[in-house]
Design a protein around this motif. Structure first.
Motif, PDB file in Angstrom:
ATOM      1  N   ALA A  78      45.938  22.109  31.675  1.00 10.74           N
ATOM      2  CA  ALA A  78      46.372  22.703  30.415  1.00 10.74           C
ATOM      3  C   ALA A  78      47.847  23.116  30.429  1.00 10.74           C
ATOM      4  O   ALA A  78      48.570  22.880  29.454  1.00 10.74           O
ATOM      5  CB  ALA A  78      45.491  23.907  30.062  1.00 10.74           C
ATOM      6  N   ASP A  79      48.308  23.728  31.510  1.00  8.95           N
ATOM      7  CA  ASP A  79      49.696  24.193  31.548  1.00  8.95           C
ATOM      8  C   ASP A  79      50.679  23.032  31.408  1.00  8.95           C
ATOM      9  O   ASP A  79      51.689  23.140  30.699  1.00  8.95           O
ATOM     10  CB  ASP A  79      49.966  24.951  32.849  1.00  8.95           C
ATOM     11  CG  ASP A  79      49.327  26.328  32.876  1.00  8.95           C
ATOM     12  OD1 ASP A  79      48.907  26.804  31.806  1.00  8.95           O
ATOM     13  OD2 ASP A  79      49.238  26.921  33.972  1.00  8.95           O
ATOM     14  N   PRO A  97      51.313  24.181  17.563  1.00 11.67           N
ATOM     15  CA  PRO A  97      50.130  23.526  18.106  1.00 11.67           C
ATOM     16  C   PRO A  97      49.767  22.288  17.299  1.00 11.67           C
ATOM     17  O   PRO A  97      50.219  22.122  16.158  1.00 11.67           O
ATOM     18  CB  PRO A  97      49.043  24.600  17.967  1.00 11.67           C
ATOM     19  CG  PRO A  97      49.489  25.427  16.809  1.00 11.67           C
ATOM     20  CD  PRO A  97      50.988  25.467  16.910  1.00 11.67           C
ATOM     21  N   PRO A  98      48.969  21.402  17.855  1.00 11.49           N
ATOM     22  CA  PRO A  98      48.519  20.239  17.088  1.00 11.49           C
ATOM     23  C   PRO A  98      47.580  20.657  15.964  1.00 11.49           C
ATOM     24  O   PRO A  98      47.017  21.754  15.986  1.00 11.49           O
ATOM     25  CB  PRO A  98      47.779  19.401  18.136  1.00 11.49           C
ATOM     26  CG  PRO A  98      47.279  20.405  19.124  1.00 11.49           C
ATOM     27  CD  PRO A  98      48.357  21.455  19.195  1.00 11.49           C
ATOM     28  N   SER A  99      47.413  19.763  15.008  1.00 10.29           N
ATOM     29  CA  SER A  99      46.443  20.032  13.940  1.00 10.29           C
ATOM     30  C   SER A  99      45.026  19.970  14.481  1.00 10.29           C
ATOM     31  O   SER A  99      44.130  20.663  13.982  1.00 10.29           O
ATOM     32  CB  SER A  99      46.608  19.022  12.810  1.00 10.29           C
ATOM     33  OG  SER A  99      47.905  19.097  12.256  1.00 10.29           O
ATOM     34  N   ALA A 100      44.804  19.123  15.490  1.00 10.91           N
ATOM     35  CA  ALA A 100      43.493  18.971  16.121  1.00 10.91           C
ATOM     36  C   ALA A 100      43.665  18.216  17.426  1.00 10.91           C
ATOM     37  O   ALA A 100      44.738  17.673  17.720  1.00 10.91           O
ATOM     38  CB  ALA A 100      42.531  18.234  15.192  1.00 10.91           C
ATOM     39  N   GLY A 125      41.730  19.890  30.625  1.00 11.56           N
ATOM     40  CA  GLY A 125      42.462  21.051  30.115  1.00 11.56           C
ATOM     41  C   GLY A 125      41.962  21.532  28.768  1.00 11.56           C
ATOM     42  O   GLY A 125      42.559  22.430  28.167  1.00 11.56           O
ATOM     43  N   LEU A 126      40.852  20.968  28.309  1.00 12.53           N
ATOM     44  CA  LEU A 126      40.459  21.139  26.908  1.00 12.53           C
ATOM     45  C   LEU A 126      40.065  22.563  26.548  1.00 12.53           C
ATOM     46  O   LEU A 126      40.524  23.103  25.525  1.00 12.53           O
ATOM     47  CB  LEU A 126      39.307  20.174  26.589  1.00 12.53           C
ATOM     48  CG  LEU A 126      38.938  20.005  25.127  1.00 12.53           C
ATOM     49  CD1 LEU A 126      40.136  19.607  24.284  1.00 12.53           C
ATOM     50  CD2 LEU A 126      37.826  18.963  24.984  1.00 12.53           C
ATOM     51  N   VAL A 127      39.214  23.186  27.330  1.00 12.08           N
ATOM     52  CA  VAL A 127      38.746  24.531  26.984  1.00 12.08           C
ATOM     53  C   VAL A 127      39.923  25.495  26.877  1.00 12.08           C
ATOM     54  O   VAL A 127      40.043  26.252  25.895  1.00 12.08           O
ATOM     55  CB  VAL A 127      37.712  25.031  28.013  1.00 12.08           C
ATOM     56  CG1 VAL A 127      37.421  26.517  27.801  1.00 12.08           C
ATOM     57  CG2 VAL A 127      36.426  24.222  27.919  1.00 12.08           C
ATOM     58  N   GLU A 128      40.813  25.464  27.844  1.00 10.28           N
ATOM     59  CA  GLU A 128      41.965  26.365  27.820  1.00 10.28           C
ATOM     60  C   GLU A 128      42.886  26.064  26.642  1.00 10.28           C
ATOM     61  O   GLU A 128      43.426  26.988  26.005  1.00 10.28           O
ATOM     62  CB  GLU A 128      42.741  26.262  29.135  1.00 10.28           C
ATOM     63  CG  GLU A 128      43.851  27.286  29.276  1.00 10.28           C
ATOM     64  CD  GLU A 128      44.499  27.261  30.646  1.00 10.28           C
ATOM     65  OE1 GLU A 128      45.604  27.842  30.776  1.00 10.28           O
ATOM     66  OE2 GLU A 128      43.925  26.680  31.582  1.00 10.28           O
ATOM     67  N   LEU A 129      43.052  24.793  26.309  1.00  5.52           N
ATOM     68  CA  LEU A 129      43.901  24.432  25.167  1.00  5.52           C
ATOM     69  C   LEU A 129      43.302  24.914  23.853  1.00  5.52           C
ATOM     70  O   LEU A 129      44.025  25.433  22.992  1.00  5.52           O
ATOM     71  CB  LEU A 129      44.102  22.919  25.130  1.00  5.52           C
ATOM     72  CG  LEU A 129      44.941  22.314  26.256  1.00  5.52           C
ATOM     73  CD1 LEU A 129      44.928  20.794  26.166  1.00  5.52           C
ATOM     74  CD2 LEU A 129      46.374  22.826  26.217  1.00  5.52           C
ATOM     75  N   LYS A 169      43.797  28.543  23.564  1.00  6.40           N
ATOM     76  CA  LYS A 169      45.205  28.867  23.309  1.00  6.40           C
ATOM     77  C   LYS A 169      45.601  28.542  21.874  1.00  6.40           C
ATOM     78  O   LYS A 169      46.260  29.335  21.194  1.00  6.40           O
ATOM     79  CB  LYS A 169      46.075  28.072  24.285  1.00  6.40           C
ATOM     80  CG  LYS A 169      47.577  28.117  24.027  1.00  6.40           C
ATOM     81  CD  LYS A 169      48.198  29.399  24.476  1.00  6.40           C
ATOM     82  CE  LYS A 169      49.718  29.335  24.375  1.00  6.40           C
ATOM     83  NZ  LYS A 169      50.356  30.596  24.813  1.00  6.40           N
ATOM     84  N   TRP A 170      45.202  27.350  21.400  1.00  7.99           N
ATOM     85  CA  TRP A 170      45.668  26.852  20.113  1.00  7.99           C
ATOM     86  C   TRP A 170      44.727  27.173  18.953  1.00  7.99           C
ATOM     87  O   TRP A 170      45.144  27.157  17.798  1.00  7.99           O
ATOM     88  CB  TRP A 170      45.860  25.338  20.187  1.00  7.99           C
ATOM     89  CG  TRP A 170      47.071  24.885  20.926  1.00  7.99           C
ATOM     90  CD1 TRP A 170      48.249  25.560  21.076  1.00  7.99           C
ATOM     91  CD2 TRP A 170      47.243  23.625  21.610  1.00  7.99           C
ATOM     92  NE1 TRP A 170      49.143  24.809  21.792  1.00  7.99           N
ATOM     93  CE2 TRP A 170      48.559  23.610  22.132  1.00  7.99           C
ATOM     94  CE3 TRP A 170      46.436  22.512  21.812  1.00  7.99           C
ATOM     95  CZ2 TRP A 170      49.065  22.528  22.843  1.00  7.99           C
ATOM     96  CZ3 TRP A 170      46.940  21.433  22.530  1.00  7.99           C
ATOM     97  CH2 TRP A 170      48.237  21.437  23.036  1.00  7.99           C
ATOM     98  N   ASP A 171      43.445  27.392  19.232  1.00  2.00           N
ATOM     99  CA  ASP A 171      42.442  27.628  18.196  1.00  2.00           C
ATOM    100  C   ASP A 171      42.439  26.497  17.162  1.00  2.00           C
ATOM    101  O   ASP A 171      42.613  26.718  15.957  1.00  2.00           O
ATOM    102  CB  ASP A 171      42.693  28.974  17.506  1.00  2.00           C
ATOM    103  CG  ASP A 171      41.504  29.406  16.644  1.00  2.00           C
ATOM    104  OD1 ASP A 171      40.399  28.836  16.823  1.00  2.00           O
ATOM    105  OD2 ASP A 171      41.692  30.279  15.778  1.00  2.00           O
ATOM    106  N   VAL A 172      42.237  25.267  17.650  1.00  2.00           N
ATOM    107  CA  VAL A 172      42.208  24.084  16.791  1.00  2.00           C
ATOM    108  C   VAL A 172      40.883  23.356  16.996  1.00  2.00           C
ATOM    109  O   VAL A 172      40.244  23.482  18.040  1.00  2.00           O
ATOM    110  CB  VAL A 172      43.380  23.125  17.089  1.00  2.00           C
ATOM    111  CG1 VAL A 172      44.706  23.807  16.789  1.00  2.00           C
ATOM    112  CG2 VAL A 172      43.332  22.628  18.533  1.00  2.00           C
TER     113      VAL A 172
END
Length: 286
Positions: free
Chosen positions: A63-64, A79-82, A95-99, A102-105
């Motif tokens: 993720a980092d 952050p990305p839209s999705a 890295g998906l769960v942490e992303l 972090k981003w709430d997408v």
């Protein structure tokens, strides 16, 4: 944020690398990818126009690095839209769960892949006994338990459109996993193939390390339905893509790609499908 969201129970750092680790390539003005250890992560969108999409999320603990690359290309606090997934194997969701935290997408995936992303099902275990090289032999160490994204994961639309990615369509390309998809843009022949086919022999330690470029079938040690895998390659070959960004290996384009892909489709059972292995005789999805 869903309180039950969590990494897989067997998530761990996998000691793999390649000479392209940490490097990236812009294959179109709005298509960039970089290699996280041995897996490619896609960035779809123009750097100077705000909205963008992430395709796949690398190996565990990535993720980092993904956040750093995203900030370099699209700026901080953008952050990305999705996040869009080709499939949910460990080297594409690391890295998906942490992303997401972090981003709430939202995260989009094929409906048949969602049980492996919501903690309901584990993938079939990798096959260390399959015909292949060193990376196949050590595949028993690879994570196969599901992550849980809770209500952050959404099904891709039934009309084959891709949320946030205008002009792109998703194509169901199962075999490597039941809900595997590839992404295609007809106007320039751009294909993100995931692991439906790749451009490196993924079970060869040397080829992966050196990123030796050649059109290959899906990674043998995690492919569990070889008939569907062949049909998926035939489906993608029929598109005659101009450029591919694979899940593993370097991008390819032009005659090298088209000739290699056509040859793979014609000889799939002889060159891609292993002669022996746990999943050779039929699909073993849970």
């Amino acid at each position: 944020m869903d309180e039950e969201m969590h990494e897989s129970e067997d998530s761990k750092i996998i000691p793999m690398t390649s000479i392209t680790n940490g490097t990236g390539e812009e294959v179109a003005n709005d298509v960039f990818y970089f290699t996280n250890q041995i897996a490619n992560i896609g960035f779809i969108g123009y750097p100077d126009k705000g909205d963008w999409m992430l395709v796949d999320a690398g190996l565990p603990k990535s993720a980092d690095e993904i956040l750093e690359k995203a900030e370099e290309r699209f700026g901080k606090q953008n952050p990305p839209s999705a996040i869009i997934l080709t499939h949910g194997h460990f080297d594409h969701v690391g890295g998906l769960v942490e992303l997401v935290q972090k981003w709430d997408v939202p995260v989009y995936a094929h409906t048949k892949e969602i049980p492996y992303l919501t903690g309901e099902k584990s993938y079939p275990e990798p096959d260390p006994g399959v015909e292949g090289g060193m990376l196949a032999k050590i595949s028993k160490m690879y994570p196969n338990k599901p992550i849980n994204l809770g209500n952050a994961v959404k099904p891709l639309p039934d009309d084959n459109s891709v949320p946030g990615m205008d002009d792109w369509e998703w194509i169901h390309t199962p075999g490597h996993s039941p809900g595997h998809v590839s992404f295609y843009r007809e106007r320039d022949g751009m294909l993100l193939s995931g692991d439906a086919f790749i451009t490196v022999r993924q079970d060869s330690f040397y080829n992966v390390l050196m990123q030796t470029s050649e059109v290959n079938g899906p990674p043998r040690y995690l492919t569990t339905d070889w008939e569907s895998a062949r049909e998926s390659v035939e489906k993608l070959a029929a598109l005659k893509p101009e450029t591919v960004v694979p899940g593993h290996g370097t991008s390819m384009s032009g005659e090298d790609l088209q000739e290699g892909l056509q040859q793979l489709a014609k000889t799939f059972d002889q060159t891609a499908k292993p002669d022996y292995g746990r999943y050779v005789d039929g699909p073993k999805y849970h």
